[in-house]
Design an enzyme around this catalytic site. Structure first.
Site, PDB file in Angstrom:
ATOM      1  N   ASP A  23      -2.667  -4.898   4.720  1.00  0.00           N
ATOM      2  CA  ASP A  23      -3.630  -3.760   5.312  1.00  0.00           C
ATOM      3  C   ASP A  23      -2.709  -2.913   6.862  1.00  0.00           C
ATOM      4  O   ASP A  23      -2.178  -4.010   8.397  1.00  0.00           O
ATOM      5  CB  ASP A  23      -4.769  -3.947   5.420  1.00  0.00           C
ATOM      6  CG  ASP A  23      -6.129  -2.929   6.544  1.00  0.00           C
ATOM      7  OD1 ASP A  23      -5.393  -1.955   5.522  1.00  0.00           O
ATOM      8  OD2 ASP A  23      -7.099  -3.351   6.400  1.00  0.00           O
ATOM      9  N   ASN A  71      -7.294   0.849  -6.024  1.00  0.00           N
ATOM     10  CA  ASN A  71      -6.927   1.894  -5.730  1.00  0.00           C
ATOM     11  C   ASN A  71      -5.948   3.370  -5.468  1.00  0.00           C
ATOM     12  O   ASN A  71      -5.328   3.628  -4.404  1.00  0.00           O
ATOM     13  CB  ASN A  71      -5.410   0.784  -4.806  1.00  0.00           C
ATOM     14  CG  ASN A  71      -6.192   0.699  -3.539  1.00  0.00           C
ATOM     15  OD1 ASN A  71      -4.862  -1.044  -3.428  1.00  0.00           O
ATOM     16  ND2 ASN A  71      -6.444   0.772  -2.744  1.00  0.00           N
TER      17      ASN A  71
END
Ligand code: FPP
Length: 243
Positions: A23, A71
């Site tokens: 991340d 995503n």
């Protein structure tokens, strides 16, 4: 003067299985005035470095969260770039897996990936069958809940076909997950400042030690990983028992 000892070396007490949520790529790029996609390129380079380091210090499994079932909602060019990076990574890995004695597995709904990536996944599976040793698992089109539902469906099919006997145990159910046969993560690392699990390895992380860091993934180098492992060593793992 004696060379400074690196914190982690083969034979030291390192976690057997490390899981990482990649991340912070987007913010890393934005802070440099670059497009988000440049952050993903830097993130995939960092994965390469960290995977090599893990192998060298005796970690047996490294599982990373590269692309979730959610995503796909990202802008089309970003999704395309991530798929391109993954294609490139898998292609290069196929060339070096034999030399580096690395096994690789993709966790996730592979049928939902672009055709070319599906073929690369098949190839890495095929090559991995011939090796033992360090294994990198890349979670792609992956969601923890999706994995559990997927496993439940497969179990139900086996049960209906008379292939699953007895009362379902945790161990038996684990055999239907993408991670079948792989020990649970000991240490789950999330760089990038957020402190949540984001649908990653929900079943497998039941007893994982969590380590959160504000460092963005492309900057999360081997020194940061050493710090995480050092913190892990100080944890008291009781698995529900007393000491
Ligand atoms: C999260 O950062 C990152 C991703 C969703 C993509 C990760 C993909 C790669 C690093 C590319 C290829 C991977 C491998 C393993 C070869 P973010 O975009 O959410 O960052 P932000 O929170 O700063 O916006």
């Amino acid at each position: 003067m004696a060379a400074e000892k690196k914190i982690n070396q083969p034979g030291d007490n390192v976690p057997r299985h490390i899981a990482i949520i990649l991340d912070g790529n987007g913010r890393w790029a934005r802070r440099r005035g670059l497009p988000r996609t440049a952050g993903h390129a830097a993130g995939s380079e960092n994965f390469r470095k960290i995977a090599t380091y893990c192998k060298n210090i005796g970690v047996e499994y490294l599982t990373v969260y590269a692309f979730s079932t959610e995503n796909w909602k990202r802008p089309e060019d970003e999704v395309k770039t991530i798929m391109r990076l993954l294609r490139r990574y898998l292609n290069e890995a196929i060339d070096t897996m034999e030399r580096d004695k690395i096994r690789m597995k993709i966790f996730g709904d592979v049928a939902g990936l672009p055709q070319e990536l599906q073929e690369l996944v098949q190839k890495t599976d095929e090559i991995s069958k011939h090796y033992e040793g360090f294994q990198a698992n890349i979670c792609l089109n992956y969601g923890g809940r999706d994995e559990i539902v997927h496993a439940a469906r497969r179990y139900a099919e086996d049960y209906a076909a008379g292939k699953a006997q007895g009362r379902l145990s945790e161990e038996q159910f684990g055999g239907y997950l993408y991670s079948a046969g792989i020990p649970d993560p000991d240490l789950l690392i999330r760089p990038g400042g957020e402190q949540r699990i984001s649908n990653f390895l929900l079943w497998q992380c039941a007893y994982a030690e969590f380590y959160f860091s504000d460092v963005l993934w492309p900057d999360f180098g081997t020194d940061e990983l050493d710090k995480a492992i050092e913190a892990f060593r100080r944890r008291d793992r009781r698995y529900g028992n007393v000491k």
